[in-house]
Design a protein around this motif. Structure first.
Motif, PDB file in Angstrom:
ATOM      1  N   ASN A  54       0.855  -1.187   0.000  1.00  0.00           N
ATOM      2  CA  ASN A  54       0.000   0.000   0.000  1.00  0.00           C
ATOM      3  C   ASN A  54       0.890   1.236   0.000  1.00  0.00           C
ATOM      4  O   ASN A  54       1.556   1.550   0.990  1.00  0.00           O
ATOM      5  CB  ASN A  54      -0.922  -0.018   1.224  1.00  0.00           C
ATOM      6  CG  ASN A  54      -1.954   1.083   1.184  1.00  0.00           C
ATOM      7  OD1 ASN A  54      -1.624   2.266   1.192  1.00  0.00           O
ATOM      8  ND2 ASN A  54      -3.217   0.688   1.169  1.00  0.00           N
TER       9      ASN A  54
ATOM     10  N   THR B  49      -1.462  -4.903   4.225  1.00  0.00           N
ATOM     11  CA  THR B  49      -2.887  -4.558   4.219  1.00  0.00           C
ATOM     12  C   THR B  49      -3.732  -5.670   3.611  1.00  0.00           C
ATOM     13  O   THR B  49      -4.960  -5.648   3.738  1.00  0.00           O
ATOM     14  CB  THR B  49      -3.119  -3.253   3.440  1.00  0.00           C
ATOM     15  OG1 THR B  49      -2.516  -3.364   2.142  1.00  0.00           O
ATOM     16  CG2 THR B  49      -2.526  -2.072   4.187  1.00  0.00           C
TER      17      THR B  49
ATOM     18  N   ASP C  64      -7.222  -5.838   0.526  1.00  0.00           N
ATOM     19  CA  ASP C  64      -6.746  -4.653  -0.200  1.00  0.00           C
ATOM     20  C   ASP C  64      -6.178  -5.164  -1.513  1.00  0.00           C
ATOM     21  O   ASP C  64      -4.975  -5.370  -1.646  1.00  0.00           O
ATOM     22  CB  ASP C  64      -5.672  -3.937   0.635  1.00  0.00           C
ATOM     23  CG  ASP C  64      -5.253  -2.606   0.041  1.00  0.00           C
ATOM     24  OD1 ASP C  64      -6.020  -2.046  -0.763  1.00  0.00           O
ATOM     25  OD2 ASP C  64      -4.161  -2.122   0.389  1.00  0.00           O
TER      26      ASP C  64
ATOM     27  N   PRO D  27      -8.065   0.509   3.797  1.00  0.00           N
ATOM     28  CA  PRO D  27      -8.035  -0.901   3.405  1.00  0.00           C
ATOM     29  C   PRO D  27      -9.096  -1.699   4.152  1.00  0.00           C
ATOM     30  O   PRO D  27      -9.467  -1.387   5.286  1.00  0.00           O
ATOM     31  CB  PRO D  27      -6.627  -1.350   3.790  1.00  0.00           C
ATOM     32  CG  PRO D  27      -5.827  -0.102   3.844  1.00  0.00           C
ATOM     33  CD  PRO D  27      -6.766   0.962   4.313  1.00  0.00           C
TER      34      PRO D  27
ATOM     35  N   TYR E   1     -14.246  -3.130   2.333  1.00  0.00           N
ATOM     36  CA  TYR E   1     -13.187  -2.730   1.404  1.00  0.00           C
ATOM     37  C   TYR E   1     -13.302  -1.239   1.111  1.00  0.00           C
ATOM     38  O   TYR E   1     -14.345  -0.612   1.332  1.00  0.00           O
ATOM     39  CB  TYR E   1     -13.251  -3.545   0.113  1.00  0.00           C
ATOM     40  CG  TYR E   1     -14.498  -3.339  -0.702  1.00  0.00           C
ATOM     41  CD1 TYR E   1     -14.535  -2.422  -1.746  1.00  0.00           C
ATOM     42  CD2 TYR E   1     -15.643  -4.081  -0.445  1.00  0.00           C
ATOM     43  CE1 TYR E   1     -15.667  -2.233  -2.502  1.00  0.00           C
ATOM     44  CE2 TYR E   1     -16.790  -3.913  -1.192  1.00  0.00           C
ATOM     45  CZ  TYR E   1     -16.798  -2.983  -2.227  1.00  0.00           C
ATOM     46  OH  TYR E   1     -17.938  -2.801  -2.966  1.00  0.00           O
TER      47      TYR E   1
END
Length: 717
Positions: free
Chosen positions: A209, A217, A253, A268, A307
């Motif tokens: 991420n 994540t 994620d 995430p 999400y």
């Protein structure tokens, strides 16, 4: 990603088959494998079904932690991501793809751990201390009814032992992966044995991420526990109590605007599950040839799935010029699920079938499931939308099966299952539905022993899966634009699906037991096929998901599995699946044409034209052994609302093991060529950046695992 099959894969299949057909001197033969998923345990080579059995050794050699790590070895079996784990499975192109608001108590492909039905809690399909995984292809209507509409995957854990044994295990791998576990088993008295297995499995996942500067994540943190207690007070009765626990705090994620393993999401998601289940089994010998069996289970599961709905952070639109900026949104599904089941059956008749003999099974089944869902969609653009719903189903069945032997070689089996299904749905938007229907499942199978080493069968099976409520579409109906309301008016419920499967199979063991061949040819039709579909109502700002049961489908194919012991040191395996599918007509909303369109003669989703797994296991000097295998599959559609496809791919796996009487070390690797391949896809306008065609429709992929490798150690005390 490659669009065609790598050059090494096709020759590998034919090479493995050629080697398996050659004749060499060998002292060893293949061990007998027992299938436990039917009313009576039977030898794999004499079971009248297309079955793959993935054993404990194969699980260990692959370094497999979850079902998704092993299912590719079975032909005509696919799975869907869209979560941290592959929760849904497709067999012969039939199966659910994902889960958002829909309850899905009865996925088309069932997943069981011992006597426990996992249903939509199949994230819990962990493989620690597992003896074998049985993959039954095609409807198993008489035995399981709607719980195995297209097939069943049965995970068998290791049973308590009469002698004391203990195991300590651990492992490390790349991407921050590690695990540790322990098993203890043995007698607790003159007639009581027990077994306890615990494992912690963790890893960072395969996503970086960029916004948060974190690489976990999409990580996983899973704790699995099993306990089994067996009591046999006398020769005429035995009892078993089993406890199952699964606690996962996984991240979610997965999607990137640039279709890479780097995301920019500022919120995430999570894919968490806390499941506690208990099952009890009793068996009583009522006479020389009559047995009564009863199984009761209860499962409680808390499942949290969320999400980042816009996939990005404000930073993306500071670096790039974005049309209309970007939304800050999440989608959150917080559900509580309770399930209680009862299965009581009477087994009678001859154990070994000879001319003029018969045997039977009679039973009653009940399943009560309750689910509460709290849904939230907090969005900077659309505000906060929340809803709460409850969905209750009751399912009861009576079933029976009769098998008669016309001769020592020819026998006929007939089965029938009548199910009563009732459901009731209510939500905070004032939407309510209730329904009841009767479902019929039946099977007629002719079996013939060509010789002591060759067996054939022909089966006709009818399976029914209940209809239900399109939960998301029902709750969103009042907010839809008029055109979408008109389209969905007759689709707020979906009808029950009927699947008719015709299958012939042949199994043979040759060359003094060193060569096994299993082949099955099938043709299946689905009436009112429950097909997952999506629409984007731009005016209302709604993604509308629903099951459409207005289409029929046809599919046919072949499964071929071979195992050959070429010598005392070499074993060869080649498994191939071939599949052709067709959906008569499916109507959906086309995001490019911005209109409703009908698609004719489309292939089913997640139905690759071919799949293969071919490999070699070899025994090396000084306690070493090695495995080298290739696996791959053809391209396949990922949805009906768009014609995008998941491209074909081929993977190389290998392992090197060393063991003595108490210690085992296994160095394993999967996808060693680090091929990039997709396991799920989406198609819509998600990218706000002007330089990338702001809000134009694009295909986005969730990728399978990259090159992974690790070292596992186990020590038997």
């Amino acid at each position: 990603m490659e669009t065609t099959m790598n050059s090494y894969s096709r020759p590998s299949i034919f090479l493995a088959l050629a080697l398996a057909a050659s004749v060499t001197q060998a002292a060893d033969e293949l061990e007998e494998v027992i299938v436990t998923a039917d009313f009576r345990a039977s030898e794999l080579m004499n079971s009248a079904a297309s079955v793959s059995v993935l054993g404990e050794l194969q699980i260990q050699e692959r370094g497999a932690r979850h079902l998704e790590d092993i299912l590719s070895a079975a032909p005509n079996v696919s799975w869907s991501t869209g979560a941290s784990r592959s929760r849904f499975v497709q067999i012969r192109g039939v199966g659910d793809l994902e889960q958002y608001a829909e309850p899905k108590y009865y996925p088309s492909v069932g997943v069981m751990v011992d006597e426990l039905e996992l249903g939509s809690a199949a994230n819990a399909g962990m493989l620690f201390d597992i003896s074998q995984v049985e993959v039954l292809r095609g409807p198993q209507g008489t035995r399981f009814g709607a719980s195995a509409h297209a097939g069943m995957i049965k995970i068998n854990s290791n049973a308590p032992t009469d002698e004391f044994e203990a195991l300590l295990s651990g492992g490390v791998g790349n991407y921050g992966a590690y695990n540790y576990g322990a098993v203890i088993s043995g007698p607790l008295g003159d007639s009581v044995t027990g077994r306890i297995a615990l494992q912690q499995n963790q890893g960072d996942g395969y996503i970086e991420n960029e916004h948060l500067g974190e690489d976990d994540t999409a990580g996983y943190d899973e704790l699995t526990g099993r306990a089994r207690l067996r009591w046999q007070p006398d020769d005429g009765s035995r009892y078993e109590l089993a406890l199952f626990s699964f606690d996962a705090e996984n991240g979610y994620d997965a999607y990137s605007l640039d279709n890479e393993r780097k995301t920019w999401s500022d919120q995430p998601g999570a894919d968490e599950q806390d499941t506690l289940a208990v099952s009890a089994r009793g068996e009583w010998q009522l006479g020389v040839s009559t047995t009564l069996q009863a199984v009761v289970s209860d499962l409680d599961a808390d499942l949290l799935y969320s999400y980042d709905a816009d996939w990005i952070s404000a930073e993306v639109c500071q670096i790039n010029t974005c049309s209309f900026g970007h939304d800050t949104a999440r989608e959150i599904f917080d559900r509580r699920r309770d399930q209680s089941t009862l299965d009581v059956r009477l087994l009678g008749g001859a154990e070994a079938m000879a001319a003029g003999e018969w045997r039977y099974a009679l039973g009653f089944y009940g399943n009560q499931s309750r689910e509460k869902l709290n849904y939230a969609y907090p969005s900077a653009w659309y505000g906060l939308y929340e809803s709460a719903s409850r969905y209750e189903t009751d399912r009861y069945a009576i079933y029976g099966e009769l098998e008669y032997a016309f001769s020592n070689r020819l026998s006929l089996t007939g089965g029938l299952r009548l199910e009563r299904f009732e459901d009731d749905y209510r939500d905070s938007n004032g939407v309510g539905h209730d329904n009841s229907e009767d479902l019929y499942n039946g099977e007629l199978s002719l079996q013939y022993d060509f010789s002591d080493n060759s067996f054939g069968y022909a089966t006709l099976a009818l399976a029914s899966k209940p209809g239900g409520v399109n939960v998301a579409a029902s709750s969103q109906y009042g907010f839809m634009s008029p055109a979408f309301q008109g389209f969905m008016q007759g689709k707020l419920r979906f009808d029950d699906e009927r699947l008719l499967n015709r299958e012939i199979g042949f199994k043979s063991r040759q060359l003094d037991g060193r060569l096994e061949l299993r082949a099955a040819l099938f043709y299946a039709t689905r009436e009112n096929a429950q097909l997952e579909n999506w629409m984007w109502d731009d005016s209302a700002g709604l993604w509308i998901g629903y099951l459409d049961s207005n289409s029929d489908t046809d599919s046919y194919g072949l499964e071929l599995e071979t195992t050959f012991v070429a010598s005392e040191a070499i074993e060869l395996v080649a498994n191939i699946g071939w599949l052709d599918t067709e959906v008569d007509t499916v109507t959906t909303f086309d995001l490019d044409r911005w209109d409703f369109v009908s698609k004719k003669d489309r292939e089913q989703t997640k139905s690759p034209g071919y799949q293969y797994n071919a490999g070699m296991r070899t025994a090396l000097p000084a306690g070493f052994s090695g495995v080298l295998e290739l696996e791959g599959r053809d391209e396949s559609y990922f949805g009906y609302y768009h014609d995008g496809q998941l491209e074909a791919y081929n993977l190389l796996n290998a392992s090197l093991s060393w063991s003595n009487a108490s210690l085992t070390l296994n160095l394993w690797g999967r996808n060693l060529t680090d091929e990039e391949y997709a396991t799920h896809g989406l198609y819509f306008g998600a990218d706000p950046r002007d330089d990338f065609g702001a809000w134009s429709n694009q295909t986005y992929y969730q990728f399978g695992a990259p090159r992974t490798y690790g070292l596992d150690i186990s020590w038997r005390l």
